[in-house]
Design a protein around this motif. Structure first.
Motif, PDB file in Angstrom:
ATOM      1  N   SER A 176       0.829  -1.208   0.000  1.00  0.00           N
ATOM      2  CA  SER A 176       0.000   0.000   0.000  1.00  0.00           C
ATOM      3  C   SER A 176       0.859   1.250   0.000  1.00  0.00           C
ATOM      4  O   SER A 176       0.589   2.213  -0.739  1.00  0.00           O
ATOM      5  CB  SER A 176      -0.921  -0.011   1.227  1.00  0.00           C
ATOM      6  OG  SER A 176      -1.768  -1.144   1.207  1.00  0.00           O
ATOM      7  N   VAL A 177       1.887   1.267   0.816  1.00  0.00           N
ATOM      8  CA  VAL A 177       2.777   2.426   0.873  1.00  0.00           C
ATOM      9  C   VAL A 177       3.489   2.608  -0.459  1.00  0.00           C
ATOM     10  O   VAL A 177       3.642   3.733  -0.969  1.00  0.00           O
ATOM     11  CB  VAL A 177       3.781   2.266   2.031  1.00  0.00           C
ATOM     12  CG1 VAL A 177       4.826   3.379   1.983  1.00  0.00           C
ATOM     13  CG2 VAL A 177       3.057   2.262   3.370  1.00  0.00           C
ATOM     14  N   ALA A 178       3.929   1.481  -1.056  1.00  0.00           N
ATOM     15  CA  ALA A 178       4.624   1.577  -2.337  1.00  0.00           C
ATOM     16  C   ALA A 178       3.724   2.107  -3.442  1.00  0.00           C
ATOM     17  O   ALA A 178       4.187   2.752  -4.391  1.00  0.00           O
ATOM     18  CB  ALA A 178       5.172   0.207  -2.721  1.00  0.00           C
ATOM     19  N   ASN A 179       2.401   1.861  -3.348  1.00  0.00           N
ATOM     20  CA  ASN A 179       1.457   2.330  -4.359  1.00  0.00           C
ATOM     21  C   ASN A 179       0.904   3.725  -4.044  1.00  0.00           C
ATOM     22  O   ASN A 179      -0.051   4.172  -4.702  1.00  0.00           O
ATOM     23  CB  ASN A 179       0.299   1.348  -4.497  1.00  0.00           C
ATOM     24  CG  ASN A 179       0.733   0.051  -5.164  1.00  0.00           C
ATOM     25  OD1 ASN A 179       1.497   0.068  -6.118  1.00  0.00           O
ATOM     26  ND2 ASN A 179       0.243  -1.069  -4.647  1.00  0.00           N
ATOM     27  N   GLY A 180       1.483   4.379  -3.044  1.00  0.00           N
ATOM     28  CA  GLY A 180       1.098   5.758  -2.746  1.00  0.00           C
ATOM     29  C   GLY A 180      -0.190   5.905  -1.973  1.00  0.00           C
ATOM     30  O   GLY A 180      -0.794   6.999  -1.982  1.00  0.00           O
ATOM     31  N   GLN A 181      -0.645   4.866  -1.292  1.00  0.00           N
ATOM     32  CA  GLN A 181      -1.848   4.969  -0.485  1.00  0.00           C
ATOM     33  C   GLN A 181      -1.573   5.803   0.767  1.00  0.00           C
ATOM     34  O   GLN A 181      -0.475   5.776   1.316  1.00  0.00           O
ATOM     35  CB  GLN A 181      -2.345   3.577  -0.081  1.00  0.00           C
ATOM     36  CG  GLN A 181      -2.756   2.692  -1.244  1.00  0.00           C
ATOM     37  CD  GLN A 181      -4.038   3.165  -1.896  1.00  0.00           C
ATOM     38  OE1 GLN A 181      -4.789   3.976  -1.321  1.00  0.00           O
ATOM     39  NE2 GLN A 181      -4.288   2.692  -3.110  1.00  0.00           N
ATOM     40  N   PRO A 182      -2.568   6.538   1.230  1.00  0.00           N
ATOM     41  CA  PRO A 182      -2.383   7.344   2.445  1.00  0.00           C
ATOM     42  C   PRO A 182      -2.223   6.453   3.668  1.00  0.00           C
ATOM     43  O   PRO A 182      -2.661   5.290   3.672  1.00  0.00           O
ATOM     44  CB  PRO A 182      -3.681   8.169   2.520  1.00  0.00           C
ATOM     45  CG  PRO A 182      -4.687   7.372   1.764  1.00  0.00           C
ATOM     46  CD  PRO A 182      -3.923   6.705   0.652  1.00  0.00           C
TER      47      PRO A 182
END
Length: 386
Positions: free
Chosen positions: A38-44
């Protein structure tokens, strides 16, 4: 080699504890991987809450599955896999429904419909629960196989111990009968002191045979002292016809060997070397260390194998009034006991010297235990006696 200060415990020694550990590690790892994705895909950062909820949901559903699988794993294969094939899709559908519902609550403005969300998370949840189910069955089937192997080993050990006990209990009853007859004769002749001495030695010898475990091992010192009790009893019957010599290496005294291993060998020598000869015979018992092996030799100055009684001596068969009598304690008995106790790690040889005489040579691995029990008998153990 360094010795650990503690005894390592098998991971699955406590199955319940192992299950919760695997659950924590497995679902914790799933949460970590999804969070990193999620962090790698730019999720908040707030999206991590959804990941946490999805992980807790999967964790909870897997607990329900574990209860169902625990009931199925002991059933027939058709029932186990048939019901599992039905349960897994239902569990995945429930998991995907909850995930899609939570995502819909988190992002109500998304253009995707609930059905699209459901299909989108279905494959991920199928992967997680499918892998979890496969691991659950694989681990439990492995543990079942291990338990069956352990049970088989225990049964084999019990069978081995039973066979060793049977072989140890096959002591020649003629020895007991002859001793009791000798005591009876001494009593009739009113020779109370010799009768009492023989009875005391017989009592000590029989007490030793009852106290010691049939499959247990004793030290060379204990075995020799008990053998002295037996010889003292027989010497009262044969008197000067029975001559014995002991050559016991001091280094071998703490060595371990099966209890009452030497008594049948000496009894064999008395029966076929001392008894048939008017002049009797000399029996020599010797022990020594040969590298890492304990060598035991029991020899006599009898006729050896050069007469017609050789087959009887080897098989433990004698004759009483022209009738065949099986004593049950021939050299084959000793060979079987050694094979059961040491497998291929022993040596058993029968020798017949050209000048006469008979000898049995035994080699077994030299082992000792700290704090060995004190000898049970009180007979003397001289280096050489006659």
């Amino acid at each position: 080699m360094a010795v650990l200060p503690f005894r390592p415990t098998p991971f699955f020694a406590n199955k319940n504890q192992a299950f919760w550990r695997l659950q924590a590690v497995g679902w914790g790892g799933a949460f970590l991987l999804r969070a990193m994705s999620s962090v790698a895909n730019g999720q908040p950062p707030a999206f991590l809450v959804l990941v946490l909820i999805a992980t807790v949901t999967g964790f909870s559903i897997s607990l329900i599955l574990s209860v169902i699988y625990r009931q199925l794993i002991a059933r027939r294969a058709l029932i186990t896999w048939g019901v599992t094939t039905l349960v897994v899709p239902l569990a995945v559908t429930l998991y995907a429904f909850i995930d899609a519902w939570v995502i819909g609550l988190y992002r109500p403005e998304r253009a995707a419909s609930f059905a699209q969300l459901l299909i989108g998370v279905f494959y991920l949840d199928l992967t997680l629960l499918g892998a979890w189910s496969a691991l659950y069955y694989a681990i439990n089937f492995y543990l079942q196989i291990e338990e069956q192997n352990d049970q088989l080993i225990r049964l084999e050990n019990q069978a081995t111990q039973a066979q060793l006990a049977m072989l140890r209990y096959q002591l020649n009853p003629h020895f007991l009968f002859n001793t009791l007859n000798s005591i009876s004769t001494l009593v009739l002749l009113k020779q109370t002191e010799p009768a009492n001495a023989m009875l005391t030695r017989l009592s000590a010898f029989l007490r030793y045979t009852l106290i010691n475990e049939p499959t247990g091992r004793v030290t060379v010192a204990q075995e020799v002292e008990t053998l002295q009790l037996y010889l003292d009893i027989e010497r009262m019957r044969f008197e000067e016809r029975l001559r014995t010599t002991f050559h016991i290496d001091e280094a071998t005294r703490p060595g371990l060997l099966p209890s009452l291993l030497l008594q049948p060998l000496v009894e064999n020598a008395i029966k076929y070397a001392v008894s048939p000869q008017e002049s009797g015979a000399e029996i020599t018992i010797a022990t020594q260390l040969i590298g890492t092996m304990l060598r035991i030799t029991v020899s006599d100055t009898g006729p050896g194998l050069q007469n017609g009684a050789s087959d009887n001596r080897l098989s433990g068969v004698t004759f009483d009034g022209g009738e065949t009598v099986s004593t049950g304690v021939g050299l084959a008995n000793i060979r079987d006991r050694l094979a059961q106790a040491y497998g291929d790690s022993h040596r058993f040889e029968i020798k017949d010297s050209p000048e006469g005489g008979f000898a049995v040579l035994i080699e077994i691995p030299f082992e000792r235990r700290d704090g060995a029990a004190a000898p049970v008998a009180t007979a003397r153990i001289p280096a050489a006696t006659g």
